[in-house]
Design a protein around this motif. Sequence first.
Motif, PDB file in Angstrom:
ATOM      1  N   GLY A   1     -69.469  20.291  -8.948  1.00 35.68           N
ATOM      2  CA  GLY A   1     -69.799  20.361  -7.126  1.00 35.68           C
ATOM      3  C   GLY A   1     -70.301  18.637  -7.549  1.00 35.68           C
ATOM      4  N   GLY A   2     -71.025  18.199  -8.441  1.00 36.55           N
ATOM      5  CA  GLY A   2     -71.455  16.606  -8.440  1.00 36.55           C
ATOM      6  C   GLY A   2     -70.254  15.494  -7.772  1.00 36.55           C
ATOM      7  N   GLY A   3     -70.706  14.402  -7.846  1.00 35.48           N
ATOM      8  CA  GLY A   3     -69.898  13.658  -7.437  1.00 35.48           C
ATOM      9  C   GLY A   3     -70.650  12.105  -6.968  1.00 35.48           C
ATOM     10  N   LEU A   4     -69.766  11.256  -5.981  1.00 32.04           N
ATOM     11  CA  LEU A   4     -69.809  10.382  -5.306  1.00 32.04           C
ATOM     12  C   LEU A   4     -70.862  10.569  -3.535  1.00 32.04           C
ATOM     13  CD1 LEU A   4     -71.319   6.973  -5.587  1.00 32.04           C
ATOM     14  CD2 LEU A   4     -68.368   6.767  -5.269  1.00 32.04           C
ATOM     15  N   VAL A   5     -71.998  10.167  -3.379  1.00 28.01           N
ATOM     16  CA  VAL A   5     -71.978  10.505  -1.966  1.00 28.01           C
ATOM     17  C   VAL A   5     -73.081   9.184  -1.978  1.00 28.01           C
ATOM     18  CG1 VAL A   5     -73.902  11.690  -2.574  1.00 28.01           C
ATOM     19  CG2 VAL A   5     -72.639  12.259  -0.317  1.00 28.01           C
TER      20      VAL A   5
ATOM     21  N   GLY B   1     -76.621  23.239 -19.360  1.00 29.30           N
ATOM     22  CA  GLY B   1     -75.278  22.969 -19.529  1.00 29.30           C
ATOM     23  C   GLY B   1     -74.299  22.117 -20.104  1.00 29.30           C
ATOM     24  N   GLN B   2     -73.971  21.234 -19.596  1.00 27.99           N
ATOM     25  CA  GLN B   2     -73.697  20.338 -20.202  1.00 27.99           C
ATOM     26  C   GLN B   2     -73.860  19.355 -18.753  1.00 27.99           C
ATOM     27  OE1 GLN B   2     -71.279  22.762 -18.166  1.00 27.99           O
ATOM     28  NE2 GLN B   2     -70.464  21.093 -16.607  1.00 27.99           N
ATOM     29  N   GLY B   3     -73.990  19.579 -18.277  1.00 28.71           N
ATOM     30  CA  GLY B   3     -74.234  18.417 -16.847  1.00 28.71           C
ATOM     31  C   GLY B   3     -73.147  18.393 -16.019  1.00 28.71           C
ATOM     32  N   THR B   4     -74.223  17.785 -14.215  1.00 26.74           N
ATOM     33  CA  THR B   4     -72.687  17.699 -13.250  1.00 26.74           C
ATOM     34  C   THR B   4     -73.422  15.789 -13.068  1.00 26.74           C
ATOM     35  OG1 THR B   4     -70.898  17.873 -11.512  1.00 26.74           O
ATOM     36  CG2 THR B   4     -73.063  18.546 -11.824  1.00 26.74           C
ATOM     37  N   GLN B   5     -72.620  15.098 -12.702  1.00 27.14           N
ATOM     38  CA  GLN B   5     -73.713  13.584 -13.007  1.00 27.14           C
ATOM     39  C   GLN B   5     -73.495  13.829 -10.828  1.00 27.14           C
ATOM     40  OE1 GLN B   5     -73.919  10.724 -14.329  1.00 27.14           O
ATOM     41  NE2 GLN B   5     -75.032  10.311 -12.171  1.00 27.14           N
ATOM     42  N   VAL B   6     -74.526  13.204 -10.420  1.00 28.77           N
ATOM     43  CA  VAL B   6     -74.583  12.477  -8.723  1.00 28.77           C
ATOM     44  C   VAL B   6     -74.863  11.711  -8.807  1.00 28.77           C
ATOM     45  CG1 VAL B   6     -75.752  13.609  -7.297  1.00 28.77           C
ATOM     46  CG2 VAL B   6     -74.488  15.272  -8.541  1.00 28.77           C
ATOM     47  N   THR B   7     -73.530  10.906  -8.387  1.00 30.39           N
ATOM     48  CA  THR B   7     -74.332   9.065  -7.848  1.00 30.39           C
ATOM     49  C   THR B   7     -74.689   9.434  -6.180  1.00 30.39           C
ATOM     50  OG1 THR B   7     -73.279   8.922  -9.842  1.00 30.39           O
ATOM     51  CG2 THR B   7     -73.531   7.008  -7.864  1.00 30.39           C
ATOM     52  N   VAL B   8     -76.306   8.395  -5.887  1.00 29.22           N
ATOM     53  CA  VAL B   8     -75.719   8.496  -4.325  1.00 29.22           C
ATOM     54  C   VAL B   8     -76.170   7.142  -4.421  1.00 29.22           C
ATOM     55  CG1 VAL B   8     -77.621   9.261  -2.237  1.00 29.22           C
ATOM     56  CG2 VAL B   8     -77.138  10.327  -4.551  1.00 29.22           C
TER      57      VAL B   8
ATOM     58  N   PHE C   1     -77.016  28.111  -6.609  1.00 29.16           N
ATOM     59  CA  PHE C   1     -76.435  26.811  -6.435  1.00 29.16           C
ATOM     60  C   PHE C   1     -77.647  26.109  -5.932  1.00 29.16           C
ATOM     61  CE2 PHE C   1     -72.949  28.868  -4.973  1.00 29.16           C
ATOM     62  CZ  PHE C   1     -72.919  29.852  -5.097  1.00 29.16           C
ATOM     63  N   LEU C   2     -77.504  24.613  -5.622  1.00 26.65           N
ATOM     64  CA  LEU C   2     -78.400  23.964  -5.330  1.00 26.65           C
ATOM     65  C   LEU C   2     -78.073  22.709  -4.386  1.00 26.65           C
ATOM     66  CD1 LEU C   2     -80.696  22.269  -5.938  1.00 26.65           C
ATOM     67  CD2 LEU C   2     -80.326  20.762  -7.476  1.00 26.65           C
ATOM     68  N   GLN C   3     -78.040  23.244  -3.076  1.00 23.93           N
ATOM     69  CA  GLN C   3     -77.601  22.367  -1.691  1.00 23.93           C
ATOM     70  C   GLN C   3     -78.702  21.677  -1.440  1.00 23.93           C
ATOM     71  OE1 GLN C   3     -75.016  23.122   0.936  1.00 23.93           O
ATOM     72  NE2 GLN C   3     -76.003  21.226   1.962  1.00 23.93           N
ATOM     73  N   MET C   4     -78.303  20.254  -1.881  1.00 26.13           N
ATOM     74  CA  MET C   4     -78.730  18.593  -1.397  1.00 26.13           C
ATOM     75  C   MET C   4     -78.538  17.663  -0.366  1.00 26.13           C
ATOM     76  SD  MET C   4     -78.482  17.238  -5.483  1.00 26.13           S
ATOM     77  CE  MET C   4     -76.912  17.606  -5.140  1.00 26.13           C
TER      78      MET C   4
ATOM     79  N   THR D   1     -73.638  20.410  -2.665  1.00 27.41           N
ATOM     80  CA  THR D   1     -74.173  21.346  -3.107  1.00 27.41           C
ATOM     81  C   THR D   1     -73.146  21.410  -4.721  1.00 27.41           C
ATOM     82  OG1 THR D   1     -73.678  22.717  -1.290  1.00 27.41           O
ATOM     83  CG2 THR D   1     -73.803  24.071  -2.779  1.00 27.41           C
ATOM     84  N   LEU D   2     -74.513  21.494  -5.768  1.00 24.86           N
ATOM     85  CA  LEU D   2     -73.633  22.055  -7.036  1.00 24.86           C
ATOM     86  C   LEU D   2     -74.155  23.175  -7.286  1.00 24.86           C
ATOM     87  CD1 LEU D   2     -76.071  19.668  -8.916  1.00 24.86           C
ATOM     88  CD2 LEU D   2     -73.796  18.883  -7.908  1.00 24.86           C
ATOM     89  N   SER D   3     -73.338  23.983  -8.389  1.00 23.15           N
ATOM     90  CA  SER D   3     -73.205  25.002  -9.141  1.00 23.15           C
ATOM     91  C   SER D   3     -73.460  25.322 -10.445  1.00 23.15           C
ATOM     92  CB  SER D   3     -71.810  25.606  -8.028  1.00 23.15           C
ATOM     93  OG  SER D   3     -71.301  25.766  -6.989  1.00 23.15           O
ATOM     94  N   CYS D   4     -73.815  27.333 -10.356  1.00 25.35           N
ATOM     95  CA  CYS D   4     -74.273  27.012 -11.516  1.00 25.35           C
ATOM     96  C   CYS D   4     -73.336  28.115 -12.146  1.00 25.35           C
ATOM     97  CB  CYS D   4     -75.146  26.920 -11.603  1.00 25.35           C
ATOM     98  SG  CYS D   4     -75.939  27.117 -13.933  1.00 25.35           S
ATOM     99  N   ALA D   5     -72.082  28.674 -12.617  1.00 29.20           N
ATOM    100  CA  ALA D   5     -71.653  29.837 -13.466  1.00 29.20           C
ATOM    101  C   ALA D   5     -72.577  30.101 -14.475  1.00 29.20           C
ATOM    102  CB  ALA D   5     -70.152  29.320 -13.488  1.00 29.20           C
ATOM    103  N   ALA D   6     -72.973  31.253 -14.873  1.00 30.84           N
ATOM    104  CA  ALA D   6     -73.997  31.572 -15.784  1.00 30.84           C
ATOM    105  C   ALA D   6     -73.155  33.248 -16.557  1.00 30.84           C
ATOM    106  CB  ALA D   6     -75.155  31.561 -15.676  1.00 30.84           C
ATOM    107  N   SER D   7     -73.209  32.662 -16.997  1.00 27.19           N
ATOM    108  CA  SER D   7     -73.001  34.274 -18.451  1.00 27.19           C
ATOM    109  C   SER D   7     -73.645  34.737 -20.021  1.00 27.19           C
ATOM    110  CB  SER D   7     -71.913  33.924 -19.179  1.00 27.19           C
ATOM    111  OG  SER D   7     -71.156  33.127 -20.065  1.00 27.19           O
ATOM    112  N   GLY D   8     -73.649  35.634 -20.075  1.00 26.73           N
ATOM    113  CA  GLY D   8     -74.264  35.542 -21.777  1.00 26.73           C
ATOM    114  C   GLY D   8     -75.897  36.204 -21.594  1.00 26.73           C
ATOM    115  N   PHE D   9     -76.065  36.911 -20.027  1.00 24.82           N
ATOM    116  CA  PHE D   9     -77.420  37.601 -19.967  1.00 24.82           C
ATOM    117  C   PHE D   9     -77.592  37.930 -18.573  1.00 24.82           C
ATOM    118  CE2 PHE D   9     -78.842  34.068 -17.191  1.00 24.82           C
ATOM    119  CZ  PHE D   9     -77.988  33.415 -17.716  1.00 24.82           C
TER     120      PHE D   9
END
Length: 110
Positions: free
Chosen positions: A7-11, A101-108, A78-81, A18-26
Motif C-alpha cells: 500500500g505504500g507509494g508517493l503522495v 515484514g519486508q516493509g513498504t515505502q511511503v514518500t510524501v 491496516f494503517l490509515q494515514m 492506507t497500508l496493509s499488513c497480511a499476517a500468517s504463522g501465528f
Amino acid sequence: VQLVESGGGLVQPGGSLTLSCAASGFTFSAALLNWFRRPPGKGLEWVANINKFNFANYDDSVKGRFTVSRINANNTMFLQMDSLEPEDTAVYFCEYGATLGQGTQVTVSS
C-alpha cells in the motif's frame, strides 16, 4: 511468522494512504501488533499498535492523523494515514514478536 506489507507509494503533503499488513504463522486474533517506520538515514521508530481488544496506541507524532485497525477474519492489519507530512516519509513495517515484514515505502513530497 510471516508479515507482508503493501500500500505504500508517493503522495503529496496533506494526502492519504492506507497500508496493509497480511499476517500468517501465528494466532492473529490474540496478537499485539505494531507498526514501525524507518525514515531516510534514521533508525527504526515505533508508530502505533493495536491489541487483541482493538485498543490502539499512537506515537505523539502521528496521533490524530493515523488510525490502526485489524480484521481478524482476514489476518490483516491496516494503517490509515491522513494529513501526511514530508516528515512521514519512511519505510513502514508491521511487527509481531520481534519479526518485521519486508516493509513498504511511503514518500510524501510535492
